[in-house]
Design a protein around this motif. Sequence first.
Motif, mmCIF file in Angstrom:
data_model
loop_
_atom_site.group_PDB
_atom_site.id
_atom_site.type_symbol
_atom_site.label_atom_id
_atom_site.label_comp_id
_atom_site.label_asym_id
_atom_site.label_seq_id
_atom_site.Cartn_x
_atom_site.Cartn_y
_atom_site.Cartn_z
ATOM 1 N N HIS A 189 0.820 -1.197 0.000
ATOM 2 C CA HIS A 189 0.000 0.000 0.000
ATOM 3 C C HIS A 189 0.863 1.261 0.000
ATOM 4 O O HIS A 189 1.630 1.503 0.925
ATOM 5 N N SER A 190 0.745 2.059 -1.045
ATOM 6 C CA SER A 190 1.497 3.313 -1.213
ATOM 7 C C SER A 190 3.001 3.084 -1.238
ATOM 8 O O SER A 190 3.772 3.942 -0.821
ATOM 9 N N CYS A 191 3.428 1.936 -1.773
ATOM 10 C CA CYS A 191 4.857 1.633 -1.768
ATOM 11 C C CYS A 191 5.658 2.565 -2.669
ATOM 12 O O CYS A 191 6.861 2.727 -2.469
ATOM 13 N N SER A 192 5.023 3.190 -3.667
ATOM 14 C CA SER A 192 5.736 4.117 -4.547
ATOM 15 C C SER A 192 5.015 5.460 -4.631
ATOM 16 O O SER A 192 5.114 6.166 -5.618
ATOM 17 N N ARG A 193 4.307 5.845 -3.550
ATOM 18 C CA ARG A 193 3.502 7.053 -3.650
ATOM 19 C C ARG A 193 3.622 7.977 -2.432
ATOM 20 O O ARG A 193 3.241 9.121 -2.494
ATOM 21 N N GLU A 194 4.157 7.514 -1.328
ATOM 22 C CA GLU A 194 4.169 8.326 -0.108
ATOM 23 C C GLU A 194 4.994 9.598 -0.299
ATOM 24 O O GLU A 194 6.013 9.612 -0.976
ATOM 25 N N ASN A 195 4.505 10.702 0.300
ATOM 26 C CA ASN A 195 5.188 11.994 0.278
ATOM 27 C C ASN A 195 5.212 12.651 -1.096
ATOM 28 O O ASN A 195 6.079 13.460 -1.380
ATOM 29 N N ASP A 196 4.285 12.290 -1.977
ATOM 30 C CA ASP A 196 4.171 13.028 -3.244
ATOM 31 C C ASP A 196 3.934 14.496 -2.947
ATOM 32 O O ASP A 196 3.331 14.879 -1.937
ATOM 33 N N GLY A 314 13.509 4.933 -8.726
ATOM 34 C CA GLY A 314 13.166 4.336 -7.445
ATOM 35 C C GLY A 314 11.796 3.694 -7.382
ATOM 36 O O GLY A 314 11.435 3.130 -6.344
ATOM 37 N N ILE A 315 11.001 3.765 -8.448
ATOM 38 C CA ILE A 315 9.695 3.108 -8.449
ATOM 39 C C ILE A 315 9.900 1.604 -8.296
ATOM 40 O O ILE A 315 10.822 1.024 -8.866
ATOM 41 N N VAL A 316 9.032 0.959 -7.525
ATOM 42 C CA VAL A 316 9.265 -0.423 -7.101
ATOM 43 C C VAL A 316 9.420 -1.386 -8.268
ATOM 44 O O VAL A 316 10.170 -2.362 -8.170
ATOM 45 N N LEU A 317 8.771 -1.157 -9.386
ATOM 46 C CA LEU A 317 8.894 -2.053 -10.522
ATOM 47 C C LEU A 317 10.336 -2.155 -10.999
ATOM 48 O O LEU A 317 10.793 -3.214 -11.415
ATOM 49 N N TYR A 318 11.066 -1.051 -10.943
ATOM 50 C CA TYR A 318 12.408 -1.008 -11.513
ATOM 51 C C TYR A 318 13.490 -1.405 -10.510
ATOM 52 O O TYR A 318 14.419 -2.127 -10.859
#
Length: 412
Positions: A189-196, A314-318
């Motif tokens: 949950h929000s693994c690549s979205r926190e602190n936008d 740094g996005i989790v997919l990459y």
Amino acid sequence: MRYTQRSRHGFTLVELLVVIAIIGVLVGLLLPAVQAAREAARRMSCSNNFKQIGLAIHNYHSAYNQMPEQGTGTGSATGGGGTNYATPGTVASPGGNSYNRLSFLVGITPFIEQQALWEQISNPYVTTGGAVYQAMGPLPSGSVANMDANPYTPWMTDIASYRCPSDPGRGLPSLGRSNYAACMGDATHSCSRENDAYEDSNGDTNSTRASYSSAAARGAFIYRKSTRFRDILDGLANTIMCGEIISDLGDNDIRSQIWTRGTRTASQWDTGGALRCRGAIDPDRPKFWNPSATGVGNLFANSEEVRGNKWMCGIVLYTGFHTILGPNTELCIHGNQHEEAIVSTSSRHQGGAHVLMGDGAVKFITDSIDAGDSNSAQVTVHNYLPPGSGSPFGLWGELGTRAAKEVLSGEF
């Protein structure tokens, strides 16, 4: 006068064929041993690369009193995707910032003998047309032409220390490839979205999304938030810091190309959420997706959005992974690469993948490691498993959490 005929000695045809057959058998026995020795050497080299990354992270922590951040850099509402940060794919030019998406691998370049590359990254980028940019972030969809016109050398560079010798992936459509990723814990949950910096398309503000991340971001790395060794309360030797991943070869591999279930949905965190893409696997070739699968979503079509093809992002997919499904399992996403994804470790080695522990030790985790209940809901808000719960994903999940106070339930 007596005439004596000199006798002649030589091989008969049968003897020659027997010798050739014996040589063939010996070669047949030797070649697998040679191949195994070569793979053992490549695996050792991969392990040494990981040790260097571990040493670099520890040296970084000694220098800055924190671990390198996953999801950092520069960012603003100008020169980018406008005020709605959830749609960065609308950017039509390289832009003037990195969108706060740089991976931890960027930060440690000076600590792996890549000072020259770091000097390029940390200084302004002047294009061939004379425009000055800060180090640009990962290419948004449709911007390859801009990269061709103004190539940014650091992001196109393959760094030897970030590559596993057993991985054959090379060249386009990938930028700089990597085989090492940050552990983001056992929830997505929000693994690549926190602190936008901006409100997202669902109307979630920073404070709302920060509460999601506080509950679910249980790994050694937290997206867009710095962590220290003292935050790893379970012990550095008991917590995975990084893991190995493969880079994509364009062959529908379930470990490098991602299946999407469409729009973002909360059901991915509920019971059975981690397995929602499993019906798309080809039953005749279980390591590959079935492109014609129906009723379970579709194979993500963007050739840039695949595993291990942007070491700087740094996005989790990459450059990230979760300890939910075991090593060398399928990638399953719900939305796009900026949102939650079920992604694990993977490798070209037989039977498992390397992981880097918090204390710098490198271990080989087998595919058969105890991964608990893959059907379990995740630890997050929204009335699934409550924050503070033990990992439902067995020893694998326990190794991926930094402060869940779990006693490891097995050997690895």
